[in-house]
Structure formats: structure tokens, C-alpha cells
Design a protein around this motif. Sequence first.
Motif, PDB file in Angstrom:
ATOM      1  N   PHE A  72      -5.969  -3.926 -12.786  1.00  0.00           N
ATOM      2  CA  PHE A  72      -4.607  -3.998 -13.317  1.00  0.00           C
ATOM      3  C   PHE A  72      -4.566  -4.710 -14.665  1.00  0.00           C
ATOM      4  O   PHE A  72      -5.136  -5.781 -14.845  1.00  0.00           O
ATOM      5  N   ASP A  73      -3.892  -4.069 -15.603  1.00  0.00           N
ATOM      6  CA  ASP A  73      -3.612  -4.666 -16.911  1.00  0.00           C
ATOM      7  C   ASP A  73      -2.141  -5.085 -16.868  1.00  0.00           C
ATOM      8  O   ASP A  73      -1.242  -4.266 -17.082  1.00  0.00           O
ATOM      9  N   TRP A  74      -1.908  -6.356 -16.560  1.00  0.00           N
ATOM     10  CA  TRP A  74      -0.539  -6.832 -16.348  1.00  0.00           C
ATOM     11  C   TRP A  74       0.288  -6.747 -17.622  1.00  0.00           C
ATOM     12  O   TRP A  74       1.494  -6.447 -17.572  1.00  0.00           O
ATOM     13  N   LYS A  75      -0.350  -7.006 -18.759  1.00  0.00           N
ATOM     14  CA  LYS A  75       0.382  -7.018 -20.032  1.00  0.00           C
ATOM     15  C   LYS A  75       0.918  -5.636 -20.379  1.00  0.00           C
ATOM     16  O   LYS A  75       2.060  -5.486 -20.839  1.00  0.00           O
ATOM     17  N   ASN A  76       0.109  -4.609 -20.160  1.00  0.00           N
ATOM     18  CA  ASN A  76       0.498  -3.241 -20.535  1.00  0.00           C
ATOM     19  C   ASN A  76       1.023  -2.421 -19.357  1.00  0.00           C
ATOM     20  O   ASN A  76       1.325  -1.234 -19.506  1.00  0.00           O
TER      21      ASN A  76
ATOM     22  N   LEU B 205       0.826  -1.212   0.000  1.00  0.00           N
ATOM     23  CA  LEU B 205       0.000   0.000   0.000  1.00  0.00           C
ATOM     24  C   LEU B 205       0.857   1.258   0.000  1.00  0.00           C
ATOM     25  O   LEU B 205       0.645   2.172  -0.812  1.00  0.00           O
ATOM     26  N   TYR B 206       1.851   1.307   0.884  1.00  0.00           N
ATOM     27  CA  TYR B 206       2.694   2.508   0.973  1.00  0.00           C
ATOM     28  C   TYR B 206       3.643   2.629  -0.219  1.00  0.00           C
ATOM     29  O   TYR B 206       3.964   3.748  -0.647  1.00  0.00           O
ATOM     30  N   THR B 207       4.081   1.504  -0.761  1.00  0.00           N
ATOM     31  CA  THR B 207       4.924   1.552  -1.957  1.00  0.00           C
ATOM     32  C   THR B 207       4.119   2.071  -3.144  1.00  0.00           C
ATOM     33  O   THR B 207       4.599   2.894  -3.930  1.00  0.00           O
ATOM     34  N   LEU B 208       2.886   1.613  -3.267  1.00  0.00           N
ATOM     35  CA  LEU B 208       1.996   2.120  -4.319  1.00  0.00           C
ATOM     36  C   LEU B 208       1.746   3.616  -4.145  1.00  0.00           C
ATOM     37  O   LEU B 208       1.733   4.368  -5.123  1.00  0.00           O
ATOM     38  N   ALA B 209       1.541   4.036  -2.908  1.00  0.00           N
ATOM     39  CA  ALA B 209       1.307   5.458  -2.641  1.00  0.00           C
ATOM     40  C   ALA B 209       2.492   6.303  -3.098  1.00  0.00           C
ATOM     41  O   ALA B 209       2.327   7.387  -3.679  1.00  0.00           O
ATOM     42  N   MET B 210       3.690   5.787  -2.859  1.00  0.00           N
ATOM     43  CA  MET B 210       4.898   6.507  -3.244  1.00  0.00           C
ATOM     44  C   MET B 210       5.039   6.605  -4.760  1.00  0.00           C
ATOM     45  O   MET B 210       5.374   7.652  -5.310  1.00  0.00           O
ATOM     46  N   TYR B 211       4.753   5.507  -5.446  1.00  0.00           N
ATOM     47  CA  TYR B 211       4.958   5.454  -6.897  1.00  0.00           C
ATOM     48  C   TYR B 211       3.828   6.092  -7.695  1.00  0.00           C
ATOM     49  O   TYR B 211       4.032   6.504  -8.840  1.00  0.00           O
ATOM     50  N   THR B 212       2.622   6.154  -7.130  1.00  0.00           N
ATOM     51  CA  THR B 212       1.463   6.610  -7.909  1.00  0.00           C
ATOM     52  C   THR B 212       0.842   7.916  -7.424  1.00  0.00           C
ATOM     53  O   THR B 212       0.147   8.579  -8.186  1.00  0.00           O
ATOM     54  N   GLY B 213       1.032   8.263  -6.151  1.00  0.00           N
ATOM     55  CA  GLY B 213       0.397   9.473  -5.624  1.00  0.00           C
ATOM     56  C   GLY B 213      -1.098   9.333  -5.424  1.00  0.00           C
ATOM     57  O   GLY B 213      -1.813  10.343  -5.315  1.00  0.00           O
ATOM     58  N   LEU B 214      -1.611   8.112  -5.356  1.00  0.00           N
ATOM     59  CA  LEU B 214      -3.046   7.912  -5.172  1.00  0.00           C
ATOM     60  C   LEU B 214      -3.494   8.386  -3.793  1.00  0.00           C
ATOM     61  O   LEU B 214      -2.739   8.336  -2.815  1.00  0.00           O
TER      62      LEU B 214
ATOM     63  N   MET C 227     -10.907   9.740 -12.375  1.00  0.00           N
ATOM     64  CA  MET C 227     -11.016   8.480 -13.124  1.00  0.00           C
ATOM     65  C   MET C 227      -9.889   8.503 -14.144  1.00  0.00           C
ATOM     66  O   MET C 227      -9.953   9.218 -15.148  1.00  0.00           O
ATOM     67  N   ARG C 228      -8.828   7.748 -13.900  1.00  0.00           N
ATOM     68  CA  ARG C 228      -7.643   7.865 -14.729  1.00  0.00           C
ATOM     69  C   ARG C 228      -6.906   6.535 -14.824  1.00  0.00           C
ATOM     70  O   ARG C 228      -7.173   5.605 -14.070  1.00  0.00           O
ATOM     71  N   THR C 229      -5.961   6.483 -15.741  1.00  0.00           N
ATOM     72  CA  THR C 229      -5.133   5.301 -15.938  1.00  0.00           C
ATOM     73  C   THR C 229      -3.675   5.705 -15.797  1.00  0.00           C
ATOM     74  O   THR C 229      -3.248   6.713 -16.372  1.00  0.00           O
ATOM     75  N   LEU C 230      -2.921   4.926 -15.023  1.00  0.00           N
ATOM     76  CA  LEU C 230      -1.519   5.239 -14.774  1.00  0.00           C
ATOM     77  C   LEU C 230      -0.621   4.093 -15.230  1.00  0.00           C
ATOM     78  O   LEU C 230      -0.956   2.925 -15.044  1.00  0.00           O
ATOM     79  N   LYS C 231       0.508   4.458 -15.792  1.00  0.00           N
ATOM     80  CA  LYS C 231       1.521   3.481 -16.175  1.00  0.00           C
ATOM     81  C   LYS C 231       2.372   3.157 -14.950  1.00  0.00           C
ATOM     82  O   LYS C 231       2.776   4.058 -14.211  1.00  0.00           O
ATOM     83  N   LEU C 232       2.645   1.873 -14.729  1.00  0.00           N
ATOM     84  CA  LEU C 232       3.426   1.452 -13.573  1.00  0.00           C
ATOM     85  C   LEU C 232       4.752   0.851 -14.029  1.00  0.00           C
ATOM     86  O   LEU C 232       4.821   0.183 -15.059  1.00  0.00           O
ATOM     87  N   PRO C 233       5.818   1.080 -13.257  1.00  0.00           N
ATOM     88  CA  PRO C 233       7.110   0.479 -13.609  1.00  0.00           C
ATOM     89  C   PRO C 233       7.079  -1.036 -13.427  1.00  0.00           C
ATOM     90  O   PRO C 233       6.330  -1.556 -12.588  1.00  0.00           O
ATOM     91  N   ASN C 234       7.893  -1.723 -14.200  1.00  0.00           N
ATOM     92  CA  ASN C 234       7.912  -3.185 -14.161  1.00  0.00           C
ATOM     93  C   ASN C 234       8.232  -3.728 -12.778  1.00  0.00           C
ATOM     94  O   ASN C 234       7.679  -4.751 -12.360  1.00  0.00           O
ATOM     95  N   GLU C 235       9.135  -3.040 -12.054  1.00  0.00           N
ATOM     96  CA  GLU C 235       9.516  -3.505 -10.723  1.00  0.00           C
ATOM     97  C   GLU C 235       8.317  -3.511  -9.778  1.00  0.00           C
ATOM     98  O   GLU C 235       8.158  -4.424  -8.964  1.00  0.00           O
ATOM     99  N   LEU C 236       7.477  -2.487  -9.895  1.00  0.00           N
ATOM    100  CA  LEU C 236       6.287  -2.405  -9.051  1.00  0.00           C
ATOM    101  C   LEU C 236       5.274  -3.473  -9.439  1.00  0.00           C
ATOM    102  O   LEU C 236       4.633  -4.081  -8.570  1.00  0.00           O
TER     103      LEU C 236
END
Length: 205
Positions: free
Chosen positions: A52-56, A30-39, A84-93
Motif C-alpha cells: 500500500f502506498d498511503w500517500k497516493n 477482506l470482503y470490503t476490499l473484494a467489493m471495492y477492488t474485484g481482487l 500484476m497491477r496497481t489500483l487506485k483506492l478511495p480515501n474512505e477505504l
Amino acid sequence: ERSVYTLEEAQILLDLFEQEDESNFKYVILYTLAMYTGLRRGELLGLEWKDFDWKNCIVTISRTSMWSKGKGIYTDTPKTKTSMRTLKLPNELLSLLQKYKAYQDDYKSTLGDSWIENDRLFTQWNGKPMDMTAPYYFFQAFCKRTGMRFVNLHSFRHFNASVLISNGVDVKTVQSCLGHSTPTTTLSIYAHAFQTTQAMAMEAV
């Protein structure tokens, strides 16, 4: 002035998270996601695996978890239309999230019929949506135990924004990532950060 982690503190936190007991995995995520996404807190707690769209490598924000005295925990639409938005996530996350998904699936199998399925990432012990105050109490205890400086969950949103701005991301893109209603909202909240970046740009010239 906002109490926000520095980049050095953020790295220390991530290193400490790697040493956490598996039973705290959901809070680490949860906190790692908060750091990477600002949600926002409600957006984090409202996340479901189908978002989650794992492929993209993207996540779609389409709901928020709320609490009221009359309703208890309930699900609502995000704060604004632009939330209502879509965010790109790094592969490590994404890899960390997949590891958490496998952990949660294993945990569910040990509970059998006691598990209440709702597809949420963040739950109570029996699968019900996580209480709104649970992340706060975990992080408060975590910081006391590790000596990490305590900041509230919303500060992770400010950290994310400050990293974007300091790396030269334009205000419209920052607005889109954070889900603010207008660029003016983003500018008013992070005016100092943008001014600092603009000053650095003038020095570069």
C-alpha cells in the motif's frame, strides 16, 4: 447468469459490517476490499502492508496466496502477467485499512513472541497466513446470523465488474482493473453486462 449482489444489497452489507464485532474486523476488511477492488481470493489473501502506498492511495498486486495438499499454504506469483497491477483506492477505504492496521498492531502486541511476522493483512490468530477457506466459513455464518443472502467470495469480483461496466467504464479499463489477460476474456465473461450498457447508450441517442 451469476449470483451477484445488487447495489442495494451491497449497501445493506456494508451497513451490517459496521455493526460487526471487532474480532471479525479482518473479515470485514477482506470482503470490503473484494467489493471495492474485484481482487481474486488468492490476491486478497496475499496482500501485505508494504503493497500500500498511503500517500497516493494505491495498492499494488504482486502475489497470490495458494494452497496445495503437498505444500499447504504457499505464496506464488499472480495468475497472469496482467494480474500484476496497481489500483487506485478511495480515501474512505484507505481510512478503514489504516484503522485495521492499528487494530492488528495492537493485537500483535498482546501476543508478543507468539506472533509470527509476515506482513500479511489477513492472518490466523498467530500471524500465519489465513487459511483459504476461512473467509467462506465466516461469511456463511455471518449471512445465517444476519439474514443476508449468501454469495461466494468470487461473486464480489463479479459485482465489482458489473458496477464498473454499468457506469460506462470501457472494456480495456475493466480488463486492467480485474487483471484479465486480454480484453476478449473480459468481454466473454461479461458480455451480457456490456450488451445491456450498449443498449442503454442507444436509448440515450
